[in-house]
Design an enzyme around this catalytic site. Structure first.
Site, PDB file in Angstrom:
ATOM      1  N   ASP A 138      93.547  17.499   3.245  1.00  0.00           N
ATOM      2  CA  ASP A 138      94.683  18.379   3.465  1.00  0.00           C
ATOM      3  C   ASP A 138      95.543  17.928   4.638  1.00  0.00           C
ATOM      4  O   ASP A 138      96.755  18.139   4.651  1.00  0.00           O
ATOM      5  CB  ASP A 138      94.187  19.810   3.712  1.00  0.00           C
ATOM      6  N   GLY A 139      94.925  17.288   5.638  1.00  0.00           N
ATOM      7  CA  GLY A 139      95.685  16.824   6.794  1.00  0.00           C
ATOM      8  C   GLY A 139      96.675  15.737   6.442  1.00  0.00           C
ATOM      9  O   GLY A 139      97.815  15.728   6.912  1.00  0.00           O
TER      10      GLY A 139
END
Length: 609
Positions: free
Chosen positions: A212-213
């Site tokens: 997700d980062g």
């Protein structure tokens, strides 16, 4: 057996199908149908799995991702006398139809399959390949060219291995991929933010291989200078009625020379002290940390990019054609789990190749002040695709940064330490809600039937409100309905909170199978504001444990308020905690957050449940 020339359309032929024998193959507008000539030869072996070709089997074009010729070779025909299963192999020209099997029980990973057809005449095979490729490419809006960003160190260092697993599938589908392996913190952000619009227009989308980062980096690199929208209003001076919301929004003009970058704190932190995401490659770059300072206020949001005007219009968001894809290789992969239902790289790759498309809401976060002593100046803009949280959530990010040597397990340790400290924070939260909403709606509720977001979701696809009584906000509402047609008001709550969170999506992960908000929708234009007030530690622990249980209601407690809102503001008189935006840190004591409905498109179709 009849042959088909290069210039004829193959609508029906008798071919050999590996493991079945002779079949009559008919072409229709939506796929192929195969009927065995010998009804006794019905066993088909597909990638080592036995399936059955009964009276007729249909292969839908929506499940076919590639058709390619295959060299002269053997086709197993069970009807020919031989030694293996009473059959034998026959040499002929061949071609392969690569497809996908979608298990009936969902959610479940998609399974690769292949059908090997053969014919003694080469022209017949070539004509079928040509015709089938034409059908799949013309009927579906599938990507032809993609930019792929691979994070080699994400999760447990499996980013490159994950890409090597799915890369052959893209090659088979003849999807051109430009692959960039990130080399440093902020590399993905720098790449995407500096791509000229003329090059961006040549792409069908951008794919991230990571967590997700990394997706957050790409999202901010793409939107910070290309999203044409007004800011939400600052926390001070809010009008009482929500129908004045549009008048309170701030229009801005951004010129290329005015865009600078700031770190998670006041812009002066060193690379060693800036907080980083779960994939070891934060948006808070060592060279160009994230965020955009906007200095010029005007009447229109636009970006002047030298050279783009001569080559066509600038790329702006939202638009209908550009899509983002995620191939999971991170620590949690909440976005993939919330948008496809499974954490499987092959399934995500097939969604991309087959041209799946769905809209996704994005949270626009504006920082007005970094600390109580700072002067409100140029706002700092950030975007989040899954979650924005303060207090407990920000403290976990802050503590985990000190434990990077532990790897992904540091989040469990940091979470335990933050829980034991049981810190609370004084804050004031103002949010939009309908005028006729019951003020006691935050009290424990009777368990209700949750409307889960899924493939072809009626809530996300409906452009107008689905209810007229205003008692709830469960229906889909477009922006104009939120701010003009509905009677909204600003409600204010001040107190001490353990955490303040805003979920854009359900935020499912392997430890929270239903997510933080099970019935959060992917594109309804709302945020789920969750306020956890000061409470005894055992009560908060019970709330956290309920998140791990499927079918539970972790928000149904007297110390928790849950509001479905299009926008909210936050003010604190201290700077002792951080904001956690998709795993990225942002130091702020005054922020405004609004949901941007359908701001980006994903190569996904929603979770299949």
């Amino acid at each position: 057996m009849a042959t088909v020339s290069d210039h004829e359309v193959a609508l029906s032929s008798t071919l050999f199908l590996d493991g079945v024998g002779e079949v009559v193959v008919q072409l229709s507008s939506d796929g192929l149908s195969c009927s065995p000539v010998d009804s006794n030869s019905i066993t088909n072996y597909c990638l080592g799995m036995r399936s059955y070709l009964a009276k007729e089997t249909k292969i839908s074009f929506s499940d076919v991702y590639a058709i390619e010729p295959k060299e002269w070779g053997s086709i197993y025909d069970p009807s020919v006398a031989g030694t293996f299963l009473h059959g034998d192999h026959v040499e002929m020209h061949r071609f392969v139809v690569h497809g996908v099997v979608r298990p009936k029980k969902q959610p479940a990973p998609w399974i690769l399959s292949e059908y090997i057809f053969g014919h003694k005449d080469l022209n017949t095979c070539e004509a079928w390949v040509k015709q089938l490729n034409s059908c799949t490419s013309n009927q579906y809006r599938r990507p032809k060219k993609l930019l792929v960003l691979v994070h080699p160190l994400c999760g447990k260092g499996k980013g490159l291995k994950t890409w090597e697993t799915v890369a052959p599938v893209f090659s088979q589908a003849k999807v051109e991929t430009k692959v960039i392996v990130t080399e440093r913190a902020g590399h993905a952000y720098d790449v995407v933010s500096t791509v000229p619009d003329r090059e961006l227009r040549s792409l069908d989308g951008i794919v991230t291989v990571g967590g997700d980062g990394l997706f957050n980096e790409v999202l901010n690199g793409l939107l910070l200078s290309r999203h044409k929208a007004s800011f939400p209003p600052p926390p001070t001076g809010l009008a009482q009625n929500g129908d004045d919301y549009q008048n309170q929004q701030i229009n801005i003009t951004v010129n290329a020379d005015d865009v600078s970058h700031t770190s998670a704190d006041d812009g002066n932190s060193s690379p060693e002290t800036s907080c980083r995401n779960d994939d070891n490659e934060p948006l808070l770059s060592t060279s160009q940390p994230a965020g955009s300072h906007v200095s010029n206020l005007g009447t229109q949001y636009r970006v002047d990019r030298p050279g783009d005007s001569a080559d066509g219009p600038s790329v702006s968001f939202p638009n209908d054609w550009f899509r983002l894809g995620l191939i999971p290789a991170g620590s949690t992969d909440a976005i993939v789990l919330s948008t496809t239902g499974v954490r499987d790289p092959v399934t995500s790759a097939l969604h991309i190749i087959l041209g799946s498309k769905m809209s996704l809401d994005i949270a626009q976060v504006v920082r007005w002040k970094t600390s109580p002593s700072s002067v409100m100046d140029s706002p700092t803009l950030r975007y989040a695709a899954s979650f924005a949280g303060y207090g407990f959530y920000g403290d976990v990010i802050k503590e985990s940064e000190k434990l990077r040597w532990m790897g992904p397990v540091r989040y469990d340790y940091a979470g335990t330490m933050v829980f034991l400290k049981h810190k609370t924070y004084e804050a004031e939260v103002t949010y939009l809600e309908p005028q006729n909403i019951n003020s006691s709606s935050h009290k424990p509720r009777r368990k209700r039937q949750k409307q889960i977001c899924r493939t072809n979701c009626m809530v996300c696809n409906q452009p107008t409100p689905s209810e007229s009584d205003g008692d709830s906000l469960d229906g889909a509402v477009n922006k104009s309905d939120i701010y003009t047609d509905r009677d909204f008001k600003w409600s204010k709550l001040k107190g001490r909170f353990l955490s303040i969170g805003a979920a854009v999506i359900s935020c499912r992960n392997e430890r929270a199978p239903d997510g933080l908000v099970a019935d959060a929708h992917l594109s309804d234009g709302f945020l789920h504001l969750i306020l956890v007030k000061n409470c005894p530690r055992p009560h908060y622990l019970w709330h956290l444990t309920q998140l791990t249980k499927r079918g539970s209601d972790p928000l149904n407690y007297s110390f928790i308020e849950h509001h479905k809102t299009p926008a909210f503001t936050f003010v604190s008189q201290h700077d002792r905690s951080l904001w956690n935006l998709d795993g990225e840190a942002l130091q702020a004591c005054q922020v405004s957050v609004q949901a941007c409905r359908g701001l980006v498109n994903l190569f996904a179709s929603g979770p299949e449940v």
